[in-house]
Design a protein around this motif. Structure first.
Motif, PDB file in Angstrom:
ATOM      1  N   TYR A 114     -16.726 -15.606  -0.556  1.00  0.00           N
ATOM      2  CA  TYR A 114     -18.052 -16.141  -0.874  1.00  0.00           C
ATOM      3  C   TYR A 114     -18.530 -16.922   0.343  1.00  0.00           C
ATOM      4  O   TYR A 114     -17.797 -17.709   0.934  1.00  0.00           O
ATOM      5  CB  TYR A 114     -17.967 -17.042  -2.100  1.00  0.00           C
ATOM      6  N   ASP A 116     -21.691 -19.395   1.918  1.00  0.00           N
ATOM      7  CA  ASP A 116     -22.849 -20.242   1.649  1.00  0.00           C
ATOM      8  C   ASP A 116     -23.775 -20.170   2.855  1.00  0.00           C
ATOM      9  O   ASP A 116     -23.528 -20.773   3.894  1.00  0.00           O
ATOM     10  CB  ASP A 116     -22.386 -21.680   1.403  1.00  0.00           C
ATOM     11  N   SER A 121     -26.464 -17.492  -1.475  1.00  0.00           N
ATOM     12  CA  SER A 121     -25.048 -17.134  -1.513  1.00  0.00           C
ATOM     13  C   SER A 121     -24.864 -15.674  -1.129  1.00  0.00           C
ATOM     14  O   SER A 121     -25.729 -14.826  -1.385  1.00  0.00           O
ATOM     15  CB  SER A 121     -24.476 -17.389  -2.911  1.00  0.00           C
ATOM     16  N   LEU A 123     -21.767 -12.425  -0.664  1.00  0.00           N
ATOM     17  CA  LEU A 123     -20.421 -11.907  -0.888  1.00  0.00           C
ATOM     18  C   LEU A 123     -20.110 -10.921   0.233  1.00  0.00           C
ATOM     19  O   LEU A 123     -20.842  -9.940   0.421  1.00  0.00           O
ATOM     20  CB  LEU A 123     -20.321 -11.214  -2.251  1.00  0.00           C
TER      21      LEU A 123
END
Length: 309
Positions: A114, A116, A121, A123
């Protein structure tokens, strides 16, 4: 007091003993014939000038040398080595079994994390694996990123690898890009393996549709802080032969990404990690990013897991 007769006898005996000793000392031994002397009288004699080679025993036979003669052959002769002896010493044995022709495989999810980012966000993933033997293998690679539920980039590679040394493979095959832009197919040729000081490295050249060319360079290194706590720096560089506005790619040095991840191997096959990444676009690629309202450089906090099976 000793009687007169006893004293006279003692004096006489002393005179005889002294005369005997003087006669023995003045005796001339050179005229003596030792050849007729018995052997028992000559044993242990070391008189100078004596020729012991002519000495005989009591029967007139010459005496043997005092020093024993060296043996002419071994008391226990060594037998001649035969082919039967060689076969007995080196019997045929079964060779050590190896797995060089066995089919094995390894699948590694190097990054499943993940991120930031400023846009929300994300992936991201990077994985690779192989199946085959020690010399020839089929390699599969995949990496990509999804931001806010939308796939930003994704690609898959299928490569045939041939070992050219204990630590290096030559790979060739195809790469398929799904994003960004329209799907694109590339031919790939590269070199991968472990460089000095255990640097895992890849260098792959690509030739795409429409005469597009690219070069990808990757390197990473594991620093063992403890037996299970591992710090991994990595870097990735992308270069392209010409501009591709549809995909936001400029010629020359296109992008650089560096990361630092700290993982803990709960199990050797399962290791969660935390880290940071930094990426930057260059040249025309940075211009395309600014036109889309994106930053040319960005830092991200990452949280993920590494696993293999």
């Amino acid at each position: 007091m000793m009687p007169k007769n006893a004293l006279t006898l003692f004096t006489t005996l002393l005179g005889l003993s002294a005369g005997t000793l003087q006669a023995a000392e003045s005796m001339d031994h050179s005229s003596m014939d030792h050849s007729s002397m018995p052997a028992s009288a000559m044993q242990g004699s070391t008189m100078p000038g004596m020729d012991h080679s002519q000495m005989t025993d009591m029967d007139g036979e010459p005496l043997q040398s005092m020093e024993p003669a060296a043996p002419s052959q071994s008391r226990t002769p060594i037998p001649v080595l035969t082919d039967a002896d060689r076969r007995a010493a080196f019997p045929p044995v079964a060779g050590h079994g190896v797995n060089d022709k066995a089919i094995n495989s390894l699948w590694l999810v190097d990054r499943l994390e993940y991120q930031d980012s400023d846009d929300g966000s994300a992936l991201a993933w990077e994985m690779n694996g192989w199946i085959g033997g020690d010399i020839d293998r089929l390699w599969l690679r995949s990496e990509g990123e999804r931001t806010n539920g939308r796939t930003e980039n994704a690609q898959v590679e299928a490569l045939w690898g041939h070992a050219i040394g204990p630590w290096w493979d030559v790979v060739s095959g195809v790469r398929q890009d799904f994003k960004p832009g329209a799907p694109q197919t590339w031919a790939a040729l590269g070199l991968q393996g472990m460089a000095l000081y255990n640097f895992e490295s890849q260098a792959t050249a690509y030739l795409g549709e429409g005469g597009q060319s690219a070069l990808g360079l990757q390197a990473e290194y594991d620093i063992l802080l403890t037996n299970r706590l591992i710090l991994q720096p990595n870097a990735e560089v992308s270069l392209y032969g010409k501009n591709d506005p549809q995909r936001g790619i400029g010629s020359g040095l296109s992008s650089l990404e560096a990361g630092l991840r700290l993982r803990y191997e709960v199990h050797r096959q399962f290791a969660p990690y935390v880290g940071v990444t930094w990426s930057r676009s260059y040249g025309k690629t940075a211009d395309y990013a600014r036109e889309e309202g994106e930053d040319s450089s960005e830092a991200r906090l990452v949280l993920g897991v590494r696993l293999w099976f």
